[in-house]
Design an enzyme around this catalytic site. Sequence first.
Site, mmCIF file in Angstrom:
data_model
loop_
_atom_site.group_PDB
_atom_site.id
_atom_site.type_symbol
_atom_site.label_atom_id
_atom_site.label_comp_id
_atom_site.label_asym_id
_atom_site.label_seq_id
_atom_site.Cartn_x
_atom_site.Cartn_y
_atom_site.Cartn_z
ATOM 1 N N HIS A 1 -16.929 4.949 -5.189
ATOM 2 C CA HIS A 1 -15.783 4.148 -5.635
ATOM 3 C C HIS A 1 -15.778 4.186 -7.161
ATOM 4 O O HIS A 1 -16.674 3.646 -7.804
ATOM 5 C CB HIS A 1 -15.915 2.701 -5.139
ATOM 6 N N ARG B 1 -4.365 -6.737 -12.502
ATOM 7 C CA ARG B 1 -4.974 -7.946 -13.088
ATOM 8 C C ARG B 1 -6.303 -7.566 -13.719
ATOM 9 O O ARG B 1 -6.749 -6.441 -13.606
ATOM 10 C CB ARG B 1 -5.224 -8.964 -11.987
ATOM 11 N N GLY C 1 -8.575 -6.268 2.049
ATOM 12 C CA GLY C 1 -9.971 -6.679 2.170
ATOM 13 C C GLY C 1 -10.768 -5.797 3.101
ATOM 14 O O GLY C 1 -11.754 -6.228 3.683
ATOM 15 N N LYS D 1 -4.883 3.191 8.757
ATOM 16 C CA LYS D 1 -4.954 1.937 7.995
ATOM 17 C C LYS D 1 -3.689 1.109 8.193
ATOM 18 O O LYS D 1 -2.585 1.653 8.245
ATOM 19 C CB LYS D 1 -5.117 2.248 6.495
ATOM 20 N N GLU E 1 -4.732 8.690 6.580
ATOM 21 C CA GLU E 1 -5.284 9.468 5.463
ATOM 22 C C GLU E 1 -6.433 10.315 5.956
ATOM 23 O O GLU E 1 -7.062 9.997 6.965
ATOM 24 C CB GLU E 1 -5.852 8.511 4.388
ATOM 25 N N LYS E 2 -6.738 11.339 5.189
ATOM 26 C CA LYS E 2 -7.957 12.083 5.442
ATOM 27 C C LYS E 2 -9.119 11.127 5.194
ATOM 28 O O LYS E 2 -9.120 10.366 4.228
ATOM 29 C CB LYS E 2 -8.043 13.270 4.480
ATOM 30 N N TYR E 3 -10.116 11.145 6.089
ATOM 31 C CA TYR E 3 -11.277 10.266 5.913
ATOM 32 C C TYR E 3 -12.327 10.995 5.085
ATOM 33 O O TYR E 3 -12.805 12.063 5.466
ATOM 34 C CB TYR E 3 -11.853 9.868 7.278
ATOM 35 N N LYS F 1 0.804 -1.218 0.000
ATOM 36 C CA LYS F 1 0.000 0.000 0.000
ATOM 37 C C LYS F 1 0.839 1.271 0.000
ATOM 38 O O LYS F 1 0.495 2.256 -0.654
ATOM 39 C CB LYS F 1 -0.929 0.007 1.201
ATOM 40 N N ARG G 1 -23.503 -9.264 -9.421
ATOM 41 C CA ARG G 1 -22.797 -10.497 -9.038
ATOM 42 C C ARG G 1 -23.779 -11.447 -8.384
ATOM 43 O O ARG G 1 -24.337 -11.142 -7.331
ATOM 44 C CB ARG G 1 -21.674 -10.186 -8.050
HETATM 45 P P1 ADP Z 1 -8.229 -2.783 1.286
HETATM 46 O O1 ADP Z 1 -6.983 -3.122 0.540
HETATM 47 O O2 ADP Z 1 -8.251 -3.323 2.674
HETATM 48 O O3 ADP Z 1 -9.480 -3.066 0.517
HETATM 49 P P2 ADP Z 1 -8.428 0.081 0.655
HETATM 50 O O4 ADP Z 1 -7.371 1.047 0.929
HETATM 51 O O5 ADP Z 1 -8.665 -0.327 -0.760
HETATM 52 O O6 ADP Z 1 -8.161 -1.207 1.568
HETATM 53 O O7 ADP Z 1 -9.770 0.605 1.278
HETATM 54 C C1 ADP Z 1 -10.918 -0.206 1.381
HETATM 55 C C2 ADP Z 1 -12.162 0.629 1.534
HETATM 56 O O8 ADP Z 1 -12.112 1.423 2.732
HETATM 57 C C3 ADP Z 1 -12.389 1.627 0.429
HETATM 58 O O9 ADP Z 1 -13.038 1.036 -0.677
HETATM 59 C C4 ADP Z 1 -13.274 2.635 1.141
HETATM 60 O O10 ADP Z 1 -14.594 2.118 1.242
HETATM 61 C C5 ADP Z 1 -12.692 2.685 2.532
HETATM 62 N N1 ADP Z 1 -11.648 3.733 2.627
HETATM 63 C C6 ADP Z 1 -10.319 3.565 2.434
HETATM 64 N N2 ADP Z 1 -9.666 4.733 2.569
HETATM 65 C C7 ADP Z 1 -10.581 5.672 2.871
HETATM 66 C C8 ADP Z 1 -10.537 7.085 3.115
HETATM 67 N N3 ADP Z 1 -9.390 7.770 3.109
HETATM 68 N N4 ADP Z 1 -11.701 7.713 3.378
HETATM 69 C C9 ADP Z 1 -12.879 7.030 3.389
HETATM 70 N N5 ADP Z 1 -12.996 5.708 3.172
HETATM 71 C C10 ADP Z 1 -11.864 5.019 2.909
#
Ligand code: ADP
Length: 447
Positions: free
Chosen positions: A208, A291, A164, A158, A200-202, A116, A337
């Site tokens: 998505h 992929r 996941g 995170k 990160e900023k939330y 990441k 799906r």
């Molecule tokens: P993973 O690899 O565990 O799936 P991601 O970084 O892709 O982790 O984040 C998974 C989900 O978490 C995102 O699809 C979103 O729904 C939520 N998320 C991640 N980062 C943020 C953020 N900065 N702000 C709001 N939601 C977040």
Amino acid sequence: MFDKILIANRGEIALRVIRACREMGIASVAVHSTADSDAMHVRMADESVCIGPNSSAESYLSIPALVAACEITGAQAIHPGYGFLSENATFVQVLEDHGITFIGPSAAHIRIMGDKITAKETAKNLGIPVVPGSDGGVPDYETAKRVAAEIGYPVIIKATAGGGGRGMKVAQNEEALEIAFRTARSEAKAAFGNDEVYMEKYLQKPRHIEVQVFGDGKGRAVHLGERDCSLQRRHQKVFEEAPGPCITPEQRARIGGICADAMAELQYSGAGTIEFLFEDGEFYFIEMNTRLQVEHPVTEAIFSVDLVREQIRVAAGLPMEFRQEDLTIRGAAIEVRINAEKLPNFSPCPGKITQYHAPGGLGVRMDSALYDGYKIPPYYDSLIGKLIVHGRDRDEALARLSRALGELIVDGVDTTVPLFNALLAEPDIQKGDYSIHWLEKWLAKTF
Ligand code: ADP
């Protein structure tokens, strides 16, 4: 071009690849676990090899068994599908050592995007917009406090090794930060054996949005627009559409151009997806999948391209069959799906299919490995089919989806079909007005 390709996967995606091979005049080799000896992909391929017992770890994830299967059958290349070994850099390296072509990007690109922190750093350096946050890991609470003050609350913590959707904690303000930070670290340690976290900023109500990219590995790359996959349950996508109902042509051209240029600079090879959160007109990179994605057919529908054929061509060293200027969007497509799951808890529901009938007609594509009498084994994921519809516009695609769901018959097990019938009746879905939180909120009050 290859004479023979081995497909290191099962289910609908294995069929998808076999179909592309057949149209290209390439022989296909299916591999299977003992549980899958009667599976459709085994029946449909030109040859098949049993590579191990039921558990994925001993079959679909067994690198030595896959290499041996290539050697026995003379397959020159492996298509990994999605999941299993599709994003495993070690696998790609081992294949290279054995002179087998991996149909996908280089081990180095898989490795960069699989972590990441390096993924985000690389994206940023390539000019892709990222979520404001810490540059890399946050070692202690004092640093966390300083970073949060810089980017502003709320913040999300995170796990670097997370995946996941697990190992994430949100802090609304400074009072909540200390506990969130310490819990995130201890949970990361317990779940992933690594307590490094980043911040990160939330974003409060993002969508998505993911951009499909494609590179020839030699510095040419294109984008194929976006998919909106905001309708998720526990970070699992259930309904995907292209183009994104809230993305303007200007926004598409801007983010698509940035992504294509980035992939050209990386000399990325094959299909990839750059995932963003999208809020108030801004894109924020979250990760890149190196992929083919489950939801690739909606992109194929609106651009009239075959992404698997293109993956095979590029892996064989041929040029891409399309240039950016050839790629224009026609209409709208939606995928749902279909999982063998019991509502309302979505608990897996393996078992015997007593009757299966696939919908058809104009603009309908059903990618599924089901057949009458098939027994869904309990060892793998619950995806049993993808219904993809294409219309001249989004309204037509929605009407077509409703019509096709009505024709579909899957008897013997519970499926997620009732979920989609209910979703189609919702004004927000009809308008395309939903964020990544919509589905969970709706499920809580509806089911
Ligand atoms: P993973 O690899 O565990 O799936 P991601 O970084 O892709 O982790 O984040 C998974 C989900 O978490 C995102 O699809 C979103 O729904 C939520 N998320 C991640 N980062 C943020 C953020 N900065 N702000 C709001 N939601 C977040």
